[in-house]
Enzyme design. Structure first.
Site, mmCIF file in Angstrom:
data_model
loop_
_atom_site.group_PDB
_atom_site.id
_atom_site.type_symbol
_atom_site.label_atom_id
_atom_site.label_comp_id
_atom_site.label_asym_id
_atom_site.label_seq_id
_atom_site.Cartn_x
_atom_site.Cartn_y
_atom_site.Cartn_z
ATOM 1 N N LYS A 81 0.848 -1.209 0.000
ATOM 2 C CA LYS A 81 0.000 0.000 0.000
ATOM 3 C C LYS A 81 0.874 1.246 0.000
ATOM 4 C CE LYS A 81 -2.288 1.752 3.765
ATOM 5 N NZ LYS A 81 -2.140 3.211 3.800
ATOM 6 N N ASP A 129 -3.436 4.304 -2.009
ATOM 7 C CA ASP A 129 -4.357 4.773 -0.958
ATOM 8 C C ASP A 129 -4.350 6.304 -0.930
ATOM 9 O OD1 ASP A 129 -5.865 5.002 1.374
ATOM 10 O OD2 ASP A 129 -4.203 4.459 2.698
ATOM 11 N N LEU A 130 -5.007 6.907 -1.937
ATOM 12 C CA LEU A 130 -5.004 8.375 -2.009
ATOM 13 C C LEU A 130 -6.377 8.969 -1.695
ATOM 14 C CD1 LEU A 130 -2.606 9.006 -5.053
ATOM 15 C CD2 LEU A 130 -2.077 8.981 -2.619
ATOM 16 N N LYS A 131 -7.367 8.135 -1.399
ATOM 17 C CA LYS A 131 -8.680 8.586 -0.896
ATOM 18 C C LYS A 131 -9.209 9.810 -1.636
ATOM 19 C CE LYS A 131 -7.566 7.098 3.848
ATOM 20 N NZ LYS A 131 -6.143 6.774 3.719
ATOM 21 N N ASP A 171 -13.629 14.638 -4.521
ATOM 22 C CA ASP A 171 -13.767 15.902 -5.262
ATOM 23 C C ASP A 171 -15.016 15.777 -6.123
ATOM 24 O OD1 ASP A 171 -13.137 18.332 -6.727
ATOM 25 O OD2 ASP A 171 -11.035 18.012 -6.185
ATOM 26 N N ASN A 197 -16.227 14.559 -12.002
ATOM 27 C CA ASN A 197 -15.335 14.579 -13.166
ATOM 28 C C ASN A 197 -13.866 14.544 -12.744
ATOM 29 O OD1 ASN A 197 -14.907 14.972 -16.092
ATOM 30 N ND2 ASN A 197 -13.989 16.901 -15.383
ATOM 31 N N THR A 198 -13.525 15.280 -11.704
ATOM 32 C CA THR A 198 -12.134 15.345 -11.237
ATOM 33 C C THR A 198 -11.699 14.002 -10.658
ATOM 34 O OG1 THR A 198 -12.422 17.680 -10.779
ATOM 35 C CG2 THR A 198 -10.578 16.608 -9.683
ATOM 36 N N THR A 245 -11.511 6.488 10.906
ATOM 37 C CA THR A 245 -11.554 5.970 12.286
ATOM 38 C C THR A 245 -11.189 7.040 13.303
ATOM 39 O OG1 THR A 245 -9.416 5.011 11.746
ATOM 40 C CG2 THR A 245 -11.263 3.494 11.919
ATOM 41 N N GLY A 292 1.038 -2.254 8.860
ATOM 42 C CA GLY A 292 2.222 -1.424 8.670
ATOM 43 C C GLY A 292 3.322 -1.739 9.650
ATOM 44 N N ARG A 293 3.356 -0.966 10.740
ATOM 45 C CA ARG A 293 4.488 -1.027 11.673
ATOM 46 C C ARG A 293 4.862 -2.400 12.233
ATOM 47 N NH1 ARG A 293 1.922 3.925 14.703
ATOM 48 N NH2 ARG A 293 0.150 2.781 13.830
HETATM 49 O O1 C5P Z 1 1.275 0.739 11.151
HETATM 50 P P1 C5P Z 1 -0.161 0.325 11.075
HETATM 51 O O2 C5P Z 1 -0.369 -1.162 10.951
HETATM 52 O O3 C5P Z 1 -1.012 0.944 12.149
HETATM 53 O O4 C5P Z 1 -0.638 0.955 9.664
HETATM 54 C C1 C5P Z 1 -1.974 0.936 9.258
HETATM 55 C C2 C5P Z 1 -2.092 1.617 7.926
HETATM 56 O O5 C5P Z 1 -3.488 1.702 7.593
HETATM 57 C C3 C5P Z 1 -1.565 3.045 7.872
HETATM 58 O O6 C5P Z 1 -1.074 3.271 6.554
HETATM 59 C C4 C5P Z 1 -2.796 3.889 8.130
HETATM 60 O O7 C5P Z 1 -2.704 5.152 7.532
HETATM 61 C C5 C5P Z 1 -3.876 3.065 7.446
HETATM 62 N N1 C5P Z 1 -5.236 3.293 7.950
HETATM 63 C C6 C5P Z 1 -5.578 3.125 9.285
HETATM 64 N N2 C5P Z 1 -6.871 3.354 9.700
HETATM 65 C C7 C5P Z 1 -7.792 3.721 8.816
HETATM 66 C C8 C5P Z 1 -7.464 3.893 7.468
HETATM 67 C C9 C5P Z 1 -6.158 3.664 7.064
HETATM 68 O O8 C5P Z 1 -4.745 2.768 10.104
HETATM 69 N N3 C5P Z 1 -9.037 3.886 9.213
#
Ligand code: C5P
Length: 228
Positions: free
Chosen positions: A32, A59-61, A64, A67-68, A118, A208-209
């Protein structure tokens, strides 16, 4: 079975992200790319991940006018990404315009929507004029997303069971906040283990982490894949 794991590449630069993914295989994870990395590394970096064989969730959400957003989705699809997202609160017309733009492609990327961030609790929602419990607002926007013909939504694993029952087996539920047992929770509040998330009906897990900051990322990847 294809991996249900999407690793959040939350790195500040292309160099750091590339060093991290070097030992990884596209068979064991998808990737991602979010705002931070996209803004610093750009579209050519995304293309290079695709060329290395990875399924990329951009993941650019987008949020707008229709059309954009449709034009932005078209541009993202040209990079060869596997999945992208928009905000469901942009409305049904916006989501339909995005979906129609992607339908022009031979292999359209998957299109999902963010329902309620969230970070938004009931008082934050009230502040923007939504007098509704977050859970009900999530349900409402998830139904709107399905009605607009999108492939699924980003949601919390805690909501997955309810949304799976509401929206059927084919709707994609993509969930962050996943933590293997014993992993550091960090700033996530409502976390779930991979095993429980899969049982709850999650389609893909965004992690992620627990992986990017691990001393042994492959071990954590294998652990999560085994759970699903
Ligand atoms: O490091 P971690 O596992 O918390 O990363 C979760 C990823 O999911 C991050 O990129 C975070 O921006 C994304 N995310 C999130 N909660 C959301 C939407 C996206 O943690 N509601």
């Amino acid at each position: 079975m294809p991996s249900k794991l999407i690793i959040a590449l939350d790195f500040p630069s292309a160099e750091q992200a590339l060093a991290f993914i070097k030992p990884l295989s596209p068979d064991t994870c998808k990737l991602k790319v979010g705002f931070e990395l996209y803004v610093s590394a750009g579209p050519s970096f995304v293309q290079s991940l695709v060329e290395q064989g990875f399924d990329v969730f951009l993941d650019l959400k987008f949020h707008d006018i229709p059309n954009t957003v449709a034009s932005a989705c078209r541009a993202a699809a040209k990079l060869g990404v596997w999945m992208m997202n928009v905000h469901a609160s942009g409305g049904e017309k916006m989501m339909m315009a995005a979906r129609e733009a992607l339908a022009e492609f031979e292999y359209p990327p998957k299109l999902i929507a963010v329902t309620v961030l969230t970070s938004m609790d009931q008082s934050q929602l009230q502040g923007i004029g939504i007098d509704q419990e977050p859970k009900l607002q999530v349900k409402r926007l998830a139904n709107l997303t399905a009605q607009a013909g999108l492939d699924g939504i980003v949601c919390s694993a805690q909501e997955a069971e309810m949304l799976r029952a509401e929206l059927g087996d084919d709707f994609l539920l993509v969930t962050p906040g996943i933590r293997p047992a014993g992993a550091d929770i960090g700033d996530q509040h409502r976390v779930m283990t991979p095993e429980k998330a899969i049982t709850a009906g999650v389609s893909y897990m965004v992690v992620g982490r627990p992986i990017t900051q691990s001393d042994n990322p492959q071990q954590v990847i294998d652990l999560i894949n085994q759970a699903s």
